[in-house]
Design a protein around this motif. Structure first.
Motif, PDB file in Angstrom:
ATOM      1  N   ALA A 118      -5.433   2.198  -9.614  1.00  0.00           N
ATOM      2  CA  ALA A 118      -5.146   1.700 -10.850  1.00  0.00           C
ATOM      3  C   ALA A 118      -3.692   1.896 -11.288  1.00  0.00           C
ATOM      4  N   PRO A 119      -2.863   0.670 -11.278  1.00  0.00           N
ATOM      5  CA  PRO A 119      -1.797   0.417 -11.543  1.00  0.00           C
ATOM      6  C   PRO A 119      -1.070   0.924 -12.903  1.00  0.00           C
ATOM      7  N   GLU A 126       1.757  -6.733  -7.857  1.00  0.00           N
ATOM      8  CA  GLU A 126       3.086  -6.387  -7.695  1.00  0.00           C
ATOM      9  C   GLU A 126       2.687  -5.134  -6.649  1.00  0.00           C
ATOM     10  N   LYS A 127       1.664  -4.438  -7.116  1.00  0.00           N
ATOM     11  CA  LYS A 127       1.405  -3.120  -6.299  1.00  0.00           C
ATOM     12  C   LYS A 127       1.223  -3.563  -4.931  1.00  0.00           C
ATOM     13  N   ARG A 128       0.240  -4.555  -4.613  1.00  0.00           N
ATOM     14  CA  ARG A 128      -0.120  -5.015  -3.409  1.00  0.00           C
ATOM     15  C   ARG A 128       1.308  -5.274  -2.491  1.00  0.00           C
ATOM     16  N   ALA A 129       1.838  -6.245  -2.930  1.00  0.00           N
ATOM     17  CA  ALA A 129       3.207  -6.510  -2.259  1.00  0.00           C
ATOM     18  C   ALA A 129       3.864  -5.279  -1.975  1.00  0.00           C
ATOM     19  N   LEU A 130       4.118  -4.650  -2.754  1.00  0.00           N
ATOM     20  CA  LEU A 130       4.929  -3.204  -2.635  1.00  0.00           C
ATOM     21  C   LEU A 130       4.586  -2.503  -1.470  1.00  0.00           C
ATOM     22  N   THR A 131       3.218  -2.317  -1.643  1.00  0.00           N
ATOM     23  CA  THR A 131       2.441  -1.587  -0.537  1.00  0.00           C
ATOM     24  C   THR A 131       2.495  -2.043   0.977  1.00  0.00           C
ATOM     25  N   HIS A 150       3.570   7.169  -8.655  1.00  0.00           N
ATOM     26  CA  HIS A 150       4.186   7.055  -9.652  1.00  0.00           C
ATOM     27  C   HIS A 150       4.208   5.659 -10.251  1.00  0.00           C
ATOM     28  N   LEU A 151       3.195   4.861  -9.502  1.00  0.00           N
ATOM     29  CA  LEU A 151       2.655   3.577  -9.902  1.00  0.00           C
ATOM     30  C   LEU A 151       1.293   3.574 -10.425  1.00  0.00           C
ATOM     31  N   SER A 152       0.817   4.722 -10.518  1.00  0.00           N
ATOM     32  CA  SER A 152      -0.740   4.783 -10.692  1.00  0.00           C
ATOM     33  C   SER A 152      -1.074   5.729 -11.966  1.00  0.00           C
TER      34      SER A 152
END
Length: 406
Positions: A118-119, A126-131, A150-152
């Motif tokens: 849950a971004p 962005e969350k996918r690429a960062l992960t 911290h991004l959730s």
């Protein structure tokens, strides 16, 4: 010997079956809602349903895993997808609707970080690429999860903050040290890390993601509420128990080997660091035992667990256990028997659980150098013909390493 190594691994998996581990620790009261997420979620949920009968539940599993006849939402792992987002939104909606008098049973196992996504303040892309970048950087799971939390809106204890209900969590640990705040990024547990520490992880590994950095910088300036902290009164509504760990897995293999008449020692359940450095350590230990009988006498089996990291710079395929074995092959002065595998049955992007080293692998005369340079441990063990394929095992108790020193 090769058959004995495999049997030790399979006996350990059988002894730590999530259904049995969960069944033994279910609370005496009937829950109003059961939430199950992670690679072991299906057997854990099946144990709850067999105990309580039909109760409201929400189950989230990795794609390709068997749901055991249960209604499930399937999402991607280790990089989240749209189904991960839908699953997290559904869970948050269920939690918000509960009253203070209701009880939630949360069944949490490794893999939940990706399956509930849950971004917060960033796009899913962005969350996918960062992960993906974090997983390739060589960052530890503690560092990766500090950023993800911290991004959730659901990790780092924010699932507990989203509800007024009482929550009892049963946890299967896939992290070194068995810290509940790190397992599946701790959706119900307090988070000791901060926005500033998460930002420092991006700096440490040179990751420039503008959306993520902007959000973390705002949080570090105190402009955003932090994740759940250890002193928060919401924790009065939380109870939990660790029902399965990497040490359970290793001890089960050790006990099997001892029953078979062999000497076996568990070195540690929390080895981390870079897979190649970990392999060098094991190789040096084997050399000392072989040469001097210290710190242990041969012959014996050495068991170790935890979670290594791989810094991916090449274009090959593999995983941390395959990389460990490939580096072990490169460092050892003489052949030995060894097995390394991920207990979930899938090591990295290799589609294998792991592999075996045997004297027969050395007899092929393969050069480890080019394979290490390309991070192509899968290619090496495919050539060697010693991959261990199990498919998804339905559990996740971290890494399993077994070496026979003769």
């Amino acid at each position: 010997m090769e058959a004995l190594l495999k049997e030790a691994f399979f006996q350990a998996l059988q002894a730590t079956d999530p259904y049995r581990l969960t069944l033994g620790w279910l609370p005496p009261w009937r829950p109003d809602l059961v939430l199950a997420v992670g690679k072991a979620a299906a057997p854990m949920l099946r144990a709850a349903l067999d105990r309580y009968g039909e109760v409201p539940y929400h189950l989230t599993l990795p794609r390709g895993q068997e749901a055991l006849g249960l209604r499930a939402r399937f999402a991607r792992h280790p990089v989240p997808d749209g189904e991960s987002l839908k699953a997290a939104e559904e869970v948050l909606e269920l939690l918000r609707a509960l009253s203070p008098k209701t009880r939630v049973l949360a069944l949490v196992s490794g893999g939940g970080s990706a399956l509930w996504c849950a971004p917060l303040g960033v796009s899913l892309e962005e969350k996918r690429a960062l992960t993906e970048a974090l997983l390739k950087s060589g960052a530890s799971i503690h560092e990766v999860n500090a950023v993800r939390k911290h991004l959730s809106r659901i990790k780092g204890g924010r699932a507990l903050l989203a509800t007024r209900a009482r929550v009892h969590a049963l946890l299967l640990s896939d992290v070194p040290g068995d810290d509940p705040s790190v397992i599946a990024s701790g959706p119900f547990h307090p988070d000791p890390t901060t926005y500033a520490e998460a930002l420092a992880v991006l700096d440490r590994y040179g990751l420039d993601f503008l959306e993520a950095r902007a959000l973390l910088e705002r949080g570090a300036r105190g402009e955003l509420p932090e994740t759940l902290k250890p002193q928060d009164p919401a924790l009065r509504r939380l109870s939990f128990r660790l029902v399965g760990t990497n040490l359970h897995l290793l001890r089960a293999a050790r006990d099997f080997l001892r029953r078979e008449g062999h000497r076996a020692v568990v070195l540690s359940d929390r080895f981390g660091g870079e897979a190649r450095a970990l392999a060098r350590f094991h190789a040096e230990l084997v050399g000392a035992i072989r040469a001097h009988g210290v710190p242990l006498r041969k012959p014996l089996f050495l068991l170790s667990g935890g979670e290594a990291q791989v810094r991916v710079t090449g274009r090959g395929r593999g995983g941390r256990n395959l990389e460990f074995l490939l580096a072990l092959y490169a460092h050892l002065e003489a052949p030995l028997y060894a097995l390394a595998a991920d207990s979930d049955g899938l090591d990295g992007n290799s589609e294998a659980a792991g592999a075996l080293l045997t004297p027969g692998v050395w007899a092929l005369g393969l050069d480890a150098g080019p394979f290490l340079e390309e991070n192509d441990s899968l290619g090496f063990f495919t050539r060697a013909g010693s991959l261990l394929r199990t498919g998804p095992t339905g559990t996740n108790l971290n890494d399993f390493r077994l070496l026979f020193v003769d």
